[in-house]
Design a protein around this motif. Structure first.
Motif, PDB file in Angstrom:
ATOM      1  N   THR A   1     -19.363  21.763  56.191  1.00  0.00           N
ATOM      2  CA  THR A   1     -20.829  21.124  56.000  1.00  0.00           C
ATOM      3  C   THR A   1     -21.395  21.635  57.462  1.00  0.00           C
ATOM      4  O   THR A   1     -22.594  21.811  57.409  1.00  0.00           O
TER       5      THR A   1
ATOM      6  N   HIS B   1     -18.094   0.212  65.351  1.00  0.00           N
ATOM      7  CA  HIS B   1     -19.053  -0.022  66.160  1.00  0.00           C
ATOM      8  C   HIS B   1     -19.175  -0.347  67.502  1.00  0.00           C
ATOM      9  O   HIS B   1     -20.083   0.100  68.218  1.00  0.00           O
TER      10      HIS B   1
ATOM     11  N   TYR C   1     -22.103  13.473  66.077  1.00  0.00           N
ATOM     12  CA  TYR C   1     -22.807  13.549  64.920  1.00  0.00           C
ATOM     13  C   TYR C   1     -22.066  12.205  64.027  1.00  0.00           C
ATOM     14  O   TYR C   1     -22.647  11.584  63.158  1.00  0.00           O
ATOM     15  N   CYS C   2     -21.069  12.223  63.972  1.00  0.00           N
ATOM     16  CA  CYS C   2     -20.079  11.210  63.550  1.00  0.00           C
ATOM     17  C   CYS C   2     -20.430   9.648  64.048  1.00  0.00           C
ATOM     18  O   CYS C   2     -20.826   8.911  63.004  1.00  0.00           O
TER      19      CYS C   2
ATOM     20  N   SER D   1     -25.389   4.184  62.302  1.00  0.00           N
ATOM     21  CA  SER D   1     -26.495   3.909  61.006  1.00  0.00           C
ATOM     22  C   SER D   1     -26.264   3.336  59.953  1.00  0.00           C
ATOM     23  O   SER D   1     -26.637   2.999  59.206  1.00  0.00           O
ATOM     24  N   GLY D   2     -24.582   3.196  59.742  1.00  0.00           N
ATOM     25  CA  GLY D   2     -24.181   2.668  58.402  1.00  0.00           C
ATOM     26  C   GLY D   2     -23.921   3.701  57.326  1.00  0.00           C
ATOM     27  O   GLY D   2     -23.452   3.142  56.359  1.00  0.00           O
ATOM     28  N   GLU D   3     -24.420   4.877  57.543  1.00  0.00           N
ATOM     29  CA  GLU D   3     -23.996   5.706  56.675  1.00  0.00           C
ATOM     30  C   GLU D   3     -22.810   6.077  56.034  1.00  0.00           C
ATOM     31  O   GLU D   3     -22.245   6.254  55.053  1.00  0.00           O
ATOM     32  N   TRP D   4     -21.798   5.846  57.106  1.00  0.00           N
ATOM     33  CA  TRP D   4     -20.166   5.796  57.236  1.00  0.00           C
ATOM     34  C   TRP D   4     -19.902   4.411  57.461  1.00  0.00           C
ATOM     35  O   TRP D   4     -20.094   3.779  58.573  1.00  0.00           O
ATOM     36  N   GLU D   5     -19.252   3.596  56.389  1.00  0.00           N
ATOM     37  CA  GLU D   5     -19.179   2.205  56.425  1.00  0.00           C
ATOM     38  C   GLU D   5     -17.876   2.126  57.202  1.00  0.00           C
ATOM     39  O   GLU D   5     -16.753   2.771  56.658  1.00  0.00           O
TER      40      GLU D   5
ATOM     41  N   ARG E   1     -23.427   8.474  62.339  1.00  0.00           N
ATOM     42  CA  ARG E   1     -23.440   8.189  60.729  1.00  0.00           C
ATOM     43  C   ARG E   1     -22.840   6.674  60.787  1.00  0.00           C
ATOM     44  O   ARG E   1     -22.973   6.046  59.907  1.00  0.00           O
TER      45      ARG E   1
ATOM     46  N   ILE F   1     -14.135   8.977  55.630  1.00  0.00           N
ATOM     47  CA  ILE F   1     -14.829  10.084  56.271  1.00  0.00           C
ATOM     48  C   ILE F   1     -14.682  11.139  55.875  1.00  0.00           C
ATOM     49  O   ILE F   1     -13.400  11.452  55.315  1.00  0.00           O
TER      50      ILE F   1
END
Length: 119
Positions: free
Chosen positions: A41, A77, A16-17, A23-27, A20, A32
Protein backbone atom coordinates in the motif's frame (compact mmCIF):
# COMPACT_ATOMS: atom_id res chain seq x y z
CA UNK A 1 1.72 8.39 0.91
CA UNK A 2 4.58 10.78 0.33
CA UNK A 3 7.44 10.50 2.76
CA UNK A 4 9.39 13.39 4.21
CA UNK A 5 13.19 13.46 4.20
CA UNK A 6 13.25 14.90 7.71
CA UNK A 7 12.10 11.78 9.59
CA UNK A 8 12.89 8.06 9.18
CA UNK A 9 10.32 6.25 7.04
CA UNK A 10 9.47 3.73 9.74
CA UNK A 11 8.56 6.63 12.08
CA UNK A 12 6.33 8.09 9.38
CA UNK A 13 4.66 4.70 9.03
CA UNK A 14 4.03 4.68 12.78
CA UNK A 15 2.39 8.11 12.44
CA UNK A 16 0.31 6.78 9.53
CA UNK A 17 -0.88 3.89 11.72
CA UNK A 18 -1.51 6.14 14.73
CA UNK A 19 -3.70 8.42 12.63
CA UNK A 20 -5.82 5.46 11.57
CA UNK A 21 -6.14 4.26 15.17
CA UNK A 22 -7.01 7.69 16.58
CA UNK A 23 -9.53 8.37 13.81
CA UNK A 24 -11.25 5.03 14.44
CA UNK A 25 -10.50 3.76 10.95
CA UNK A 26 -8.65 0.90 12.66
CA UNK A 27 -10.74 -0.25 15.63
CA UNK A 28 -9.59 -1.51 19.01
CA UNK A 29 -9.29 -5.28 18.85
CA UNK A 30 -9.37 -5.18 15.06
CA UNK A 31 -6.77 -6.66 12.78
CA UNK A 32 -4.48 -4.25 11.00
CA UNK A 33 -2.93 -4.85 7.57
CA UNK A 34 -0.13 -7.40 7.48
CA UNK A 35 3.37 -6.04 7.03
CA UNK A 36 3.29 -7.18 3.42
CA UNK A 37 -0.12 -5.58 2.77
CA UNK A 38 0.95 -2.26 4.23
CA UNK A 39 4.31 -2.37 2.47
CA UNK A 40 2.51 -2.76 -0.86
CA UNK A 41 0.00 0.00 0.00
CA UNK A 42 2.75 2.44 0.98
CA UNK A 43 5.27 1.25 -1.65
CA UNK A 44 8.00 0.58 0.92
CA UNK A 45 10.15 -2.36 1.93
CA UNK A 46 8.42 -5.00 4.06
CA UNK A 47 11.23 -4.75 6.65
CA UNK A 48 10.51 -1.03 7.11
CA UNK A 49 6.90 -1.80 7.99
CA UNK A 50 8.05 -4.63 10.27
CA UNK A 51 10.33 -2.18 12.10
CA UNK A 52 7.36 0.16 12.63
CA UNK A 53 5.15 -2.71 13.82
CA UNK A 54 7.89 -3.95 16.16
CA UNK A 55 8.09 -0.53 17.80
CA UNK A 56 4.32 -0.24 18.13
CA UNK A 57 4.27 -3.76 19.59
CA UNK A 58 7.01 -2.87 22.09
CA UNK A 59 4.97 0.18 23.16
CA UNK A 60 1.83 -1.94 23.63
CA UNK A 61 -0.16 -0.23 20.88
CA UNK A 62 -0.57 -3.44 18.90
CA UNK A 63 -0.28 -7.12 19.75
CA UNK A 64 0.31 -10.19 17.64
CA UNK A 65 -1.72 -13.36 17.44
CA UNK A 66 0.50 -16.06 16.01
CA UNK A 67 -0.67 -16.99 12.54
CA UNK A 68 -3.41 -14.35 12.49
CA UNK A 69 -1.53 -11.05 12.38
CA UNK A 70 -1.43 -7.84 14.38
CA UNK A 71 -4.32 -6.30 16.30
CA UNK A 72 -5.03 -2.97 18.01
CA UNK A 73 -4.68 -3.18 21.80
CA UNK A 74 -7.35 -1.87 24.17
CA UNK A 75 -4.83 0.68 25.48
CA UNK A 76 -3.75 1.90 22.04
CA UNK A 77 -5.67 5.17 22.05
CA UNK A 78 -4.44 6.30 25.47
CA UNK A 79 -0.88 5.14 24.78
CA UNK A 80 -0.75 7.11 21.54
CA UNK A 81 -2.20 10.25 23.14
CA UNK A 82 0.18 10.02 26.10
CA UNK A 83 3.16 9.67 23.76
CA UNK A 84 2.03 12.52 21.54
CA UNK A 85 1.43 14.80 24.51
CA UNK A 86 4.88 13.98 25.89
CA UNK A 87 6.45 14.72 22.50
CA UNK A 88 4.54 18.00 22.29
CA UNK A 89 5.69 19.08 25.75
CA UNK A 90 9.29 17.89 25.32
CA UNK A 91 9.95 18.81 21.68
CA UNK A 92 7.30 20.85 19.91
CA UNK A 93 6.55 23.37 22.65
CA UNK A 94 10.21 24.20 23.42
CA UNK A 95 10.85 24.68 19.68
CA UNK A 96 7.78 26.90 19.46
CA UNK A 97 8.89 28.99 22.43
CA UNK A 98 12.40 29.34 21.00
CA UNK A 99 10.90 30.51 17.69
CA UNK A 100 8.71 33.01 19.56
CA UNK A 101 11.80 34.48 21.20
CA UNK A 102 13.65 34.75 17.90
CA UNK A 103 10.67 36.56 16.37
CA UNK A 104 10.15 38.80 19.38
CA UNK A 105 6.66 37.46 20.07
CA UNK A 106 5.17 37.38 23.55
CA UNK A 107 2.43 35.28 25.10
CA UNK A 108 0.16 38.33 24.71
CA UNK A 109 0.66 38.02 20.93
CA UNK A 110 -0.16 34.30 20.95
CA UNK A 111 -2.96 33.90 23.52
CA UNK A 112 -5.69 35.51 21.38
CA UNK A 113 -4.91 32.97 18.65
CA UNK A 114 -5.40 29.93 20.87
CA UNK A 115 -8.73 28.10 20.79
CA UNK A 116 -11.00 28.86 23.72
CA UNK A 117 -13.03 26.33 25.66
CA UNK A 118 -12.31 22.83 26.88
CA UNK A 119 -8.92 21.32 27.43
Amino acid sequence: MEFSDTKPIFRQIIEYCYLRILSGEWEVGGRIPSTKELAVTLAVNNRTVLKAYDEMHDLGVIYQKRGLGYFISAEAHSLILTGRRREFMDVTLPEFIAQMRVLGLTSADILPLLPQGEG
